[in-house]
Enzyme design. Structure first.
Site, PDB file in Angstrom:
ATOM      1  N   THR A 190       0.963  -1.442   0.001  1.00 58.07           N
ATOM      2  CA  THR A 190       0.274  -0.127   0.290  1.00 58.07           C
ATOM      3  C   THR A 190       1.408   1.012  -0.058  1.00 58.07           C
ATOM      4  OG1 THR A 190      -1.985  -1.081   1.010  1.00 58.07           O
ATOM      5  CG2 THR A 190      -1.644   0.982   0.978  1.00 58.07           C
ATOM      6  N   LYS A 213      -7.504   1.089  -2.725  1.00 55.80           N
ATOM      7  CA  LYS A 213      -7.178   0.882  -1.260  1.00 55.80           C
ATOM      8  C   LYS A 213      -7.291   1.174  -0.139  1.00 55.80           C
ATOM      9  CE  LYS A 213      -4.870  -1.915   1.340  1.00 55.80           C
ATOM     10  NZ  LYS A 213      -3.780  -2.104   1.729  1.00 55.80           N
ATOM     11  N   LYS A 240      -0.509   4.898   9.396  1.00 54.85           N
ATOM     12  CA  LYS A 240      -0.107   5.405   7.890  1.00 54.85           C
ATOM     13  C   LYS A 240      -0.796   4.992   6.782  1.00 54.85           C
ATOM     14  CE  LYS A 240       1.588   1.598   4.868  1.00 54.85           C
ATOM     15  NZ  LYS A 240       1.993   1.172   4.524  1.00 54.85           N
TER      16      LYS A 240
END
Lengths: 299, 299, 299, 299
Positions: B100, B176, B245
């Site tokens: 990611t 995502k 994150k």
């Protein structure tokens, strides 16, 4: 059983009709008489006024908000008089309040009913009018156990499930508010996420299909998500203005117990922005339009 | 097929093992050698360094973040050299990046790979390590169509579903990020709602059971909700620090396209509060502890 | 002039005493009699009840909140009766309400006073008790111009400045709420900024001295800022619980007109967090402790 | 003294000219040559490139952001070479960086300069271009004490005050970020408060005059407040896009030390909304337009 029913909006009417279909004898009253029609057609009897409805041993009400209940049942003296009449006649009325009211007012209502010798059951419901019509509501019920037991067969006629929320009325209402806060949160999350992917030239529909097929199955992400993906906010299943009311009540319930709810506050402001732009009567999903407007990328 | 695999953390190792189980010949490399063990035991071969892994025509990588990829593959010159070698040898390597990463870095990676003559597929995945181990991941794949077609049989070995996100790498990554932003939102909503009901002496478990049985079925509300209801945040399935994150990357992706994401901002601050209180290595669900602490009602 | 004064808390007492010092004849009433002492010592006369105070042609009140005014003056029938008595006696009473009330209640009060034939002046004040004692308040006055003109000499005895807010009572109250929202914002900004610099081993005092000597001179940044820099939140000049009340009223005023106020919402939640941690009776500046706690760096 | 100056935007040019006026010999360089004109006219000498500027023993730079400094001075090898040349020649250069950079980059810059044998002084300034031109800046200076002492006479030529922020470079930058976060907070507060009063038909000017004459004197509430009151956001004294940059850096500084800054997050989203609506090059005060638009009451 003889049942009274006060407040015949979309939700109330659907519920009352299911009670009638279930073989109950229902007398009804509504502030505006036009709303009575479909329920009368289904077999209800029209009561002369709200007080007359309380001739029945069990009365349901589904009124708009705290103020409506306050005015119609408390300030008017109706509850006090019917409680006194009940005590005089040796019978104890049960009042089932299905409205989503504030936690503070739920406590006050419970106290006032107890003072007047009326059993008070807080019974807010989960489900939109179509769910009510299908007798598939979920009822969050709190109040004296014996009274709840007595009305359970009635609840079974109008719902798929009753959740036992204990003796304290406010608990049913707070649960309802917590659920609705989560509902609006999910819609805000879809709205912002849709604005984000849209800015990268991804169809929001792709995101909604993705999540509702994996992490987030179920009616909320699919139903409201679909409205956001299509940018189609009418007809309203759950009006933005009503959603704002519930979020405000959740915030107020938090404030009463000193529980900060920053997410609920954010939802409040987003809904207010929807209302400011004329979407109060559109669906809650119109939060999607708020996020799109903030990023200046209307869809 | 010969496959290279770089980055064998919990996720990477589970995926690599499934490739081996599927009959592929996998050479592996990891920054810390100890992580190689289970994958070697499953039949992988150890490459001498990251560059050697690119002897295979298809290389998967699952590295921690933008900086790790930047350092290992770009700044080191690895990609540039293996691209040149491939062109010299008349073959075109495919690099499948499952991490990611930020939207901006996804765009840059796509450009750099194109410059070096390497096919770049962005393939971030949905699913935690146990889902990866069960080959039940959902893969969000974007990149050149021909290359994606070529690796699809490999994707089928490790996932239950591949979502076609088109040619532009950043789109898979933004999707995502949008999904994970929605995931964290749901957890924050459950956390605040739980703090609210708890203040009214309702067990959060009751709320979680209620919603996951009605409006919000599925793994997120049940799984993370259960952790919040039990106030049990270890072992971590998805670490709070990693959730932070991802939320930060969603915010950055929004900022790049001038999309305000107030909900994501709120989540960032809540997660930061979790980290400040030592919960960075606990599960994302430890947002539940943040809400409880704010209301000074630890559970 | 004969003046009545109801509500003798810290603020009310200081103002009443200044009226007496200015040569007025002041009859007073307070819910708890103990509060009367200092004002009686200054030369006031004790009225037998709230209604008796309205024997004077001009009555000031400084009550805690909407509910206190509602109960004492409206629900009790006091205003209705004194209005009727005034009309019967051919004189028109002026009621100067110095409390910070909600915009909605301000409108209602104006209407009710008009109905009863009483001139209503909304006159919320800016300034803490020490400022009131020094007759340095700023008065935000709205209401009928003739009535305002008549009480201006009295305002001059207790304030340094009267701001003409027009005929509509709610405007004075909304201005007051807007000012207090800005006040709390400044405190939140100092609190967060202090938490930030503290995490880099900079004394918050350095920040506060810097800004109050340059960009932000004046009493707020210096006074509240100093409390934050010293992490000293007692004695309270402006209690956090009162600050929360005002922020809540600002939010409610916004909601009534569909004005989203996300900053006010944030302040509400921060103040609520202060209250949840027992700081409701400390100074507003205890928002500094909230920021410090969130970052887990108590000072 | 011989002085080098790199980066001659509005701020840089004004400062360089004041150094020249103060009798210094200034050689300058800028990425785009057109910007040099007014400073050359004032008596500066044009250097051939950025590296040549470092022939002077003291070099000031005022570059746009972290990336500009990274590219021009670090990645290019300039600093490394001039440091080596200085060591070879037995003299130690001082680099005074006046830009507002991130806390993390400030730490890195300090380290890199130390490695290269160059004295690094972080010297971000408070004040807009007109303040710089009037030599009325406030300088927040951090770095080796001896070097700071050596450049103090130069600082005195361009500022009204130098704040001693100690030896650690990041501290000067974090202080600057904290101040700017407070500045933007004040503007957001005025924007929301103005939207609130406007909805009650009160001129925002009345609010701004009120607060800047009482609680909030000083340049910020008066200057930015005036722009909000007039809904006039051009010409920009401090561009919204730059304000967003500083708020983002404050948030990043907080994140590095796990300090939640919910207010800064809110400011970020409001500024982003301003940019999304095309106001990035207008003044920071255009937050006023964001609040007005949210409430659908453009002014």
């Amino acid at each position: 059983m003889e049942i009274g029913f006060i407040g015949l909006g979309n939700m109330g009417a659907a519920i009352a009709i299911n009670l009638i279909k279930g073989g109950q004898s229902v007398s009804i009253w509504n502030r505006t008489a036009t709303a009575l029609k479909p329920v009368l057609d289904a077999g209800a009897m029209a009561a002369t006024d709200a007080e007359a409805v309380f001739a029945a041993p069990v009365v349901f009400s589904m009124l708009a908000d705290d103020a409506a209940i306050q005015g119609l049942l408390l300030d008017s003296g109706v509850l006090e008089r019917v409680g006194a009449a009940g005590r005089a006649g040796g019978k104890r009325i049960i009042h089932v309040n299905m409205a989503t009211v504030s936690a503070a007012f739920a406590e006050e209502l419970a106290q006032r009913h107890a003072d007047y010798g009326i059993d008070y059951i807080a019974a807010p419901v989960m489900g939109r009018p179509d769910v009510a019509a299908a007798a598939k509501l979920t009822i969050l019920a709190a109040g004296p156990a014996a009274a709840r037991q007595r009305v359970q067969p009635l609840f079974d006629l109008i719902s798929q499930k009753t959740v036992d929320c204990g003796e304290r009325a406010a608990q049913a209402n707070v649960l309802k508010l917590a659920v609705n806060m989560m509902l609006v949160s999910a819609i805000e999350a879809m709205s912002e996420a849709s604005a984000l992917v849209h800015a990268y030239e991804i169809e929001p529909k792709m995101l909604i299909d993705l999540v509702s097929g994996t992490l987030f199955p179920g009616p909320v992400y699919q139903g409201y998500g679909g409205m956001i993906a299509r940018s189609q906010y009418e007809p309203a299943g759950f009006r933005a203005a009503l959603g704002l009311k519930d979020v405000r009540l959740a915030i107020a319930a938090g404030e009463q117990q000193q529980v900060p709810l920053p997410l609920a506050s954010l939802l409040r402001d987003s809904l207010l922005e929807a209302l400011a732009h004329g979407d109060g009567d559109k669906d809650l999903a119109s939060l999607g339009a708020v996020s799109a407007r903030r990023s200046n990328r209307p869809r």
